[in-house]
Design a protein around this motif. Sequence first.
Motif, PDB file in Angstrom:
ATOM      1  N   CYS A 166       0.819  -1.211   0.000  1.00 37.37           N
ATOM      2  CA  CYS A 166       0.000   0.000   0.000  1.00 37.37           C
ATOM      3  C   CYS A 166       0.855   1.264   0.000  1.00 37.37           C
ATOM      4  O   CYS A 166       2.055   1.240   0.297  1.00 37.37           O
ATOM      5  N   SER A 168       0.179   5.958   0.031  1.00 35.11           N
ATOM      6  CA  SER A 168      -0.803   7.037   0.175  1.00 35.11           C
ATOM      7  C   SER A 168      -1.356   7.433  -1.192  1.00 35.11           C
ATOM      8  O   SER A 168      -0.677   7.297  -2.222  1.00 35.11           O
ATOM      9  N   PRO A 169      -2.586   7.929  -1.246  1.00 31.73           N
ATOM     10  CA  PRO A 169      -3.155   8.400  -2.521  1.00 31.73           C
ATOM     11  C   PRO A 169      -2.307   9.488  -3.177  1.00 31.73           C
ATOM     12  O   PRO A 169      -2.176   9.522  -4.402  1.00 31.73           O
ATOM     13  N   ASN A 170      -1.708  10.370  -2.364  1.00 32.69           N
ATOM     14  CA  ASN A 170      -0.880  11.449  -2.925  1.00 32.69           C
ATOM     15  C   ASN A 170       0.344  10.883  -3.630  1.00 32.69           C
ATOM     16  O   ASN A 170       0.726  11.364  -4.706  1.00 32.69           O
ATOM     17  N   LEU A 172       0.664   7.861  -4.958  1.00 30.91           N
ATOM     18  CA  LEU A 172       0.235   7.131  -6.152  1.00 30.91           C
ATOM     19  C   LEU A 172      -0.204   8.073  -7.270  1.00 30.91           C
ATOM     20  O   LEU A 172      -0.045   7.762  -8.457  1.00 30.91           O
ATOM     21  N   ALA A 173      -0.742   9.224  -6.898  1.00 37.60           N
ATOM     22  CA  ALA A 173      -1.211  10.176  -7.910  1.00 37.60           C
ATOM     23  C   ALA A 173      -0.053  10.790  -8.678  1.00 37.60           C
ATOM     24  O   ALA A 173      -0.197  11.157  -9.857  1.00 37.60           O
ATOM     25  N   SER A 177       2.285   4.583 -13.000  1.00 29.70           N
ATOM     26  CA  SER A 177       1.270   3.568 -12.708  1.00 29.70           C
ATOM     27  C   SER A 177       1.928   2.224 -12.415  1.00 29.70           C
ATOM     28  O   SER A 177       3.037   1.930 -12.886  1.00 29.70           O
ATOM     29  N   SER A 235       3.523  10.115   2.294  1.00 29.19           N
ATOM     30  CA  SER A 235       3.710  10.017   0.837  1.00 29.19           C
ATOM     31  C   SER A 235       5.166   9.826   0.430  1.00 29.19           C
ATOM     32  O   SER A 235       5.602  10.301  -0.627  1.00 29.19           O
ATOM     33  N   GLY A 253      -9.170   5.786   3.855  1.00 30.19           N
ATOM     34  CA  GLY A 253      -8.651   6.399   2.635  1.00 30.19           C
ATOM     35  C   GLY A 253      -7.293   7.040   2.788  1.00 30.19           C
ATOM     36  O   GLY A 253      -6.809   7.696   1.845  1.00 30.19           O
ATOM     37  N   ARG A 254      -6.653   6.902   3.933  1.00 31.72           N
ATOM     38  CA  ARG A 254      -5.317   7.486   4.110  1.00 31.72           C
ATOM     39  C   ARG A 254      -4.266   6.695   3.345  1.00 31.72           C
ATOM     40  O   ARG A 254      -3.217   7.227   2.968  1.00 31.72           O
ATOM     41  N   ARG A 256      -3.912   3.407   0.212  1.00 28.24           N
ATOM     42  CA  ARG A 256      -4.631   2.686  -0.832  1.00 28.24           C
ATOM     43  C   ARG A 256      -3.851   1.413  -1.163  1.00 28.24           C
ATOM     44  O   ARG A 256      -2.620   1.444  -1.268  1.00 28.24           O
TER      45      ARG A 256
END
Length: 309
Positions: A166, A168-170, A172-173, A177, A235, A253-254, A256
């Motif tokens: 896993c 953090s969303p930040n 991965l953004a 990919s 992140s 959601g902290r 992913r």
Amino acid sequence: MLTSDDLAFFSVVTGSKSLAESARKLNVTPPAVTQRLRALEEKVGARLIDRSGRRLLLTEEGSLVASHSVIVSEAIDALAEAIADRRGAVRGHLRVAAPHGFGRLYVAPVVEAFAREHRGATATLQLSDHPIALLVESYDVVVHIGGPGHLDQVVTTLAPNHRILCASPNYLASAPSITAPADLAQHRCLAVRENDEDVTLWRFKGPRTETATVRVNPVMSSNDGAVIRDWALASQGIMIRSEWNVAEDLAEGRLRQVLPNWKLPSADVVAMLGSRHGRSARTAAFLTMLRQSLKPQPWRVNRSVLPRQ
């Protein structure tokens, strides 16, 4: 003639830094300890402790008596425990070892409940970064997350526990990919160095049972899983953590899950028992309470989002 009470007294004295500390442990006055020690030395016919310096130093005769005190004390404890076990009584001193994070969250409350319910028993919880490295024979229960140790150890599974990849969303953004494990070689990876495992070799099993192995070069590593989790939340990269440690972060959601269709080797919560301790009534009682506290797994309760496995 020396008695078991004499040896028990001397064992307390030798385990103390001073006679004053011995007095506190025995709940008597320092002069009473001094008087009893002199009487013991008169029985033996030799000086047992050199009290000329600031610390208590054993003489040769004192070392001999101290070693036999341990043997006799352990024999008496073993006899009392055997008798108690025949009656199903829970008594004696429960010794438990567990990892720091898991131990604080899920083992410590059970140790407290055990001591509250069984007033005839006492308990010690030793938290360690490497509980599996501790001598199992020195503890009643060693809680471990992951594969068991030596084959001669008695191991019982307490709860299933997945490992989760896993980030953090930040992170991965802003990162490339990830569609397959091989992509991880191009990413910032975080590693927990624990239990003497090869933490840079990440193994996966795919949706069609195919396997993949990736050698990562961690940008940061630590022997503390909580530190790695904090770095991932900040992140800093991708990590592998136990489900119990990140289930809430995933649900909120902290964090992913990455590559949800690829499974990592499980890290079940197990208890390793010494051959002697594994048969005691106190061990059985504690394991029952611990297993009940983990069923269902508390990290899966009330989670709106669960990791896919």
